[in-house]
Scaffold this active site. Structure first.
Site, short mmCIF file in Angstrom:
data_model
loop_
_atom_site.label_atom_id
_atom_site.label_comp_id
_atom_site.label_asym_id
_atom_site.label_seq_id
_atom_site.Cartn_x
_atom_site.Cartn_y
_atom_site.Cartn_z
N GLY A 98 0.87 -1.19 0.00
CA GLY A 98 0.00 0.00 0.00
C GLY A 98 0.89 1.22 0.00
N ALA B 118 0.49 4.40 -1.18
CA ALA B 118 0.02 5.79 -1.26
C ALA B 118 0.94 6.59 -0.33
CB ALA B 118 -1.43 5.88 -0.82
N VAL B 119 0.69 7.87 -0.17
CA VAL B 119 1.70 8.71 0.46
C VAL B 119 2.13 8.24 1.86
CG1 VAL B 119 0.02 10.40 1.27
CG2 VAL B 119 2.39 11.08 0.93
N ASN C 290 2.73 -2.84 -4.11
CA ASN C 290 1.50 -2.07 -4.30
C ASN C 290 0.66 -2.80 -5.35
OD1 ASN C 290 0.17 0.57 -3.57
ND2 ASN C 290 0.06 0.67 -5.80
N ALA D 216 -9.02 2.13 5.49
CA ALA D 216 -9.72 1.37 6.52
C ALA D 216 -10.98 0.75 5.93
CB ALA D 216 -10.07 2.29 7.69
N SER E 103 0.31 8.39 13.84
CA SER E 103 -0.08 9.79 13.71
C SER E 103 1.09 10.65 13.28
CB SER E 103 -0.63 10.33 15.02
OG SER E 103 -0.96 11.71 14.86
N LYS F 99 -5.48 5.50 19.19
CA LYS F 99 -5.34 6.41 18.05
C LYS F 99 -6.65 7.12 17.77
CE LYS F 99 -3.58 8.50 14.47
NZ LYS F 99 -4.59 8.87 13.53
N HIS G 139 -6.99 9.78 20.27
CA HIS G 139 -6.05 10.84 19.85
C HIS G 139 -6.73 11.75 18.83
CE1 HIS G 139 -3.38 12.45 16.73
NE2 HIS G 139 -2.47 12.62 17.67
N ASN G 140 -7.36 11.16 17.84
CA ASN G 140 -8.02 11.96 16.81
C ASN G 140 -9.20 12.74 17.38
OD1 ASN G 140 -6.17 10.73 15.11
ND2 ASN G 140 -7.66 10.42 13.48
N GLU H 136 -7.75 15.58 18.96
CA GLU H 136 -7.31 16.47 17.86
C GLU H 136 -8.48 17.35 17.39
OE1 GLU H 136 -5.15 14.44 14.58
OE2 GLU H 136 -6.69 15.24 13.24
N ARG I 56 -38.24 10.96 36.75
CA ARG I 56 -38.26 9.59 36.22
C ARG I 56 -39.13 8.69 37.10
NH1 ARG I 56 -33.85 6.91 36.62
NH2 ARG I 56 -34.21 5.54 34.83
N HIS J 156 -39.40 4.70 37.99
CA HIS J 156 -38.05 4.20 37.70
C HIS J 156 -37.18 4.11 38.96
CE1 HIS J 156 -38.83 4.02 33.49
NE2 HIS J 156 -39.12 5.31 33.41
C1 6PG Z 1 -3.00 12.01 12.42
C2 6PG Z 1 -4.33 12.48 11.91
C3 6PG Z 1 -4.75 11.63 10.75
C4 6PG Z 1 -6.15 11.79 10.29
C5 6PG Z 1 -6.72 13.05 9.89
C6 6PG Z 1 -8.20 12.84 10.06
O1 6PG Z 1 -2.98 11.63 13.59
O2 6PG Z 1 -2.02 12.03 11.69
O3 6PG Z 1 -5.26 12.38 12.91
O4 6PG Z 1 -4.65 10.31 11.17
O5 6PG Z 1 -6.29 11.03 9.11
O6 6PG Z 1 -6.17 14.13 10.49
O7 6PG Z 1 -8.86 13.97 10.13
P1 6PG Z 1 -10.29 14.27 9.50
O8 6PG Z 1 -11.28 13.35 10.11
O9 6PG Z 1 -10.40 15.68 9.94
O10 6PG Z 1 -10.20 14.12 8.02
#
Ligand code: 6PG
Length: 473
Positions: free
Chosen positions: A9, A11-12, A32, A76, A128, A182, A185-186, A189, A443, A449
């Site tokens: 895989g 991609a970037v 890939n 995913a 991340s 993770k 974490h998001n 974020e 309630r 209740h």
């Molecule tokens: C990270 C980021 C990354 C995530 C986007 C999702 O930890 O490097 O969280 O994993 O893909 O930032 O953000 P959106 O839901 O805003 O697209």
């Protein structure tokens, strides 16, 4: 069997992770679905280290030393399952598949259990830091068996970011623990970004500052306790001028925030776990509201307050305090969710270790995380970060300004859901009595209740439709 690890895989994110491994002297097999990507990687970056390209999955797998370490970096959901099904039959007991995508932790649990049956290790690893992080050192949150971490940990720790010599990678816990962390974490974020956005909005519309002036405010904040990657890039974005129009970049971007789902998952999971994460939820809802163009259009004519600006002096400092206090709350809520998830699934996650590996590499990296690490070091069993000495003092020092900022937002009609929910959470936890007692009475009234009493054990019901005497339930 010449490659230490393989990445499929490209991609970037996958490409940059493979380059990171190669740059650290680890021979990396690359594959890939479309071979042109593999060829491009070797052509453009082949001199950075040892890449072992393979077109066919069989050759890719055959090129890996044993136990085989195979990292999949695909979308995913269904694509991840498809790639697992493609490679698992080619592997042998003891081999490992690492999923470095943003998988839902429930999927990771399912895949781990299924592959364990087949003698394979499955490691859901949160990664991340975006593209740059993948290349120069991400924060890595691997789940899966402790045994798999023995074979994988040293490699991952080698390519992760490090802070003061400590790698931003640690074994989080079994099966889905890494992807769970993770996900949170998001969610954090999202909450952090929302609070920053509200700060900007207030400085812009309550204090009347220009984007360029606000960029300066954020630059100043970035030299203090708010120092973080997100504050740093906020200043960059605000200072940017659109080349086509000469206007501030932020004024030409459509104001509808998108999302790929991890923030929503965090809130859905928090609801299931019964953990109040208002800061994250409001951040998800704020993005949702912004995207409802028709609703917003319909509401354009609704009356607002007779707008007046605040006196500018001191307002930016007040917003800094509101931002710091709200940030403490949002992170405390996220850490509460990590602890609740850990208890629910028996992961035994060390929350201080999570703060430690978030200090560098990831999107929420910040000086602040070291405070959280220290708080858990001081009291590993603390039920909430809010009562940690440092945070309690910061909240106390910020609260007057915080209340003033929330009140100002309300008076001027500037939405501040993140600041507001954070303050409400703080006041809810502080309150000696909550109106939940009344909720319980209601309630019991309409649904029998039952309720518990402050002065006696047991559950009770009042005969609301009768003589209003109380009976044990
Ligand atoms: C990270 C980021 C990354 C995530 C986007 C999702 O930890 O490097 O969280 O994993 O893909 O930032 O953000 P959106 O839901 O805003 O697209």
């Amino acid at each position: 069997d010449e490659a230490r690890i393989g990445v499929t895989g490209l991609a970037v994110m996958g490409r940059n992770l493979a380059r990171n491994l190669a740059r650290h002297g680890h021979a990396v097999a690359v594959h890939n679905r479309t071979p042109s990507r593999t060829e491009a990687l070797v052509r453009e970056f082949g001199d950075e280290g040892v890449f072992v390209p393979a077109e066919r999955p069989e050759d890719f797998v055959a090129s890996l030393e044993r136990p085989r370490r195979l990292v999949i970096m695909v979308k995913a959901g269904a694509p991840t399952d498809a790639v697992i099904e493609e490679f698992a039959p080619l592997l042998e007991p003891g081999d490992m598949i690492v999923d470095g995508g943003n998988a839902h932790f429930a999927d990771t649990r399912r895949r781990e259990a299924a592959l364990r049956e087949r003698g394979l290790h499955f490691v859901g690893a949160g990664i991340s830091g975006g593209e740059e992080g993948a290349l120069h050192g991400p924060s890595i949150m691997p789940g899966g068996s402790a045994e798999s971490y023995e074979a994988l940990g040293p490699l991952l720790e080698d390519i992760a970011a490090d802070v003061d010599g400590t790698p931003c990678c640690v074994h989080v816990g079994p099966d889905g623990a890494g992807h769970f962390v993770k996900m949170v974490h998001n969610g954090i974020e999202y909450a952090d970004m929302q609070l920053i956005a509200e700060s900007y909005d207030l400085l812009r519309h309550a204090a009347g500052l220009s984007p360029a002036e606000i960029a300066e405010v954020f630059r100043t904040w970035n030299t203090g306790r708010l120092e973080s990657y997100l504050i740093e890039i906020t200043a960059e974005v605000l200072a940017h001028t659109d080349a086509a129009t000469g206007r501030p970049f932020v004024d030409v971007v459509l104001d509808q925030a998108e999302q790929k789902g991890t923030g929503r998952w965090t809130v859905q999971t928090a609801l299931d776990l019964g953990v109040p994460v208002g800061g994250i939820a409001e951040a998800v809802f704020a993005r949702s509201v912004s995207g409802h163009a028709a609703l917003r259009e319909a509401a354009q004519g609704l009356p607002g307050p007779a707008r007046s600006r605040v006196k500018e002096s001191g307002f930016a400092d007040a917003v800094e305090k509101a931002l710091y206090a709200s940030k403490i709350v949002a992170y405390a809520q996220g850490f509460h969710q990590i602890q609740a998830g850990s208890a629910e699934y028996g992961w035994d996650i060390d929350p201080g270790a999570m703060a430690t590996i978030w200090r560098g590499g990831c999107i929420i990296r910040a000086r602040f995380l070291d405070r959280i690490r220290a708080a858990y070091e001081a009291d590993p069993r603390t039920p909430t970060l809010l009562t940690d000495d440092h945070f309690a003092e910061a909240l106390g020092g910020a609260q007057d300004a915080w209340r003033e900022v929330v009140a100002t937002a309300a008076r001027l009609g500037i939405p501040a859901p993140g600041f507001s929910t954070a303050l409400s959470y703080y006041d809810s936890l502080r309150a000696e009595r909550l109106p939940a007692a009344l909720t319980q009475g209601q309630r019991d009234f309409f649904g029998a209740h039952t309720y518990r009493r402050t002065d006696r054990d047991g559950s009770f019901h009042t005969l609301w439709g009768g003589d209003r005497s109380e009976t044990p339930a």
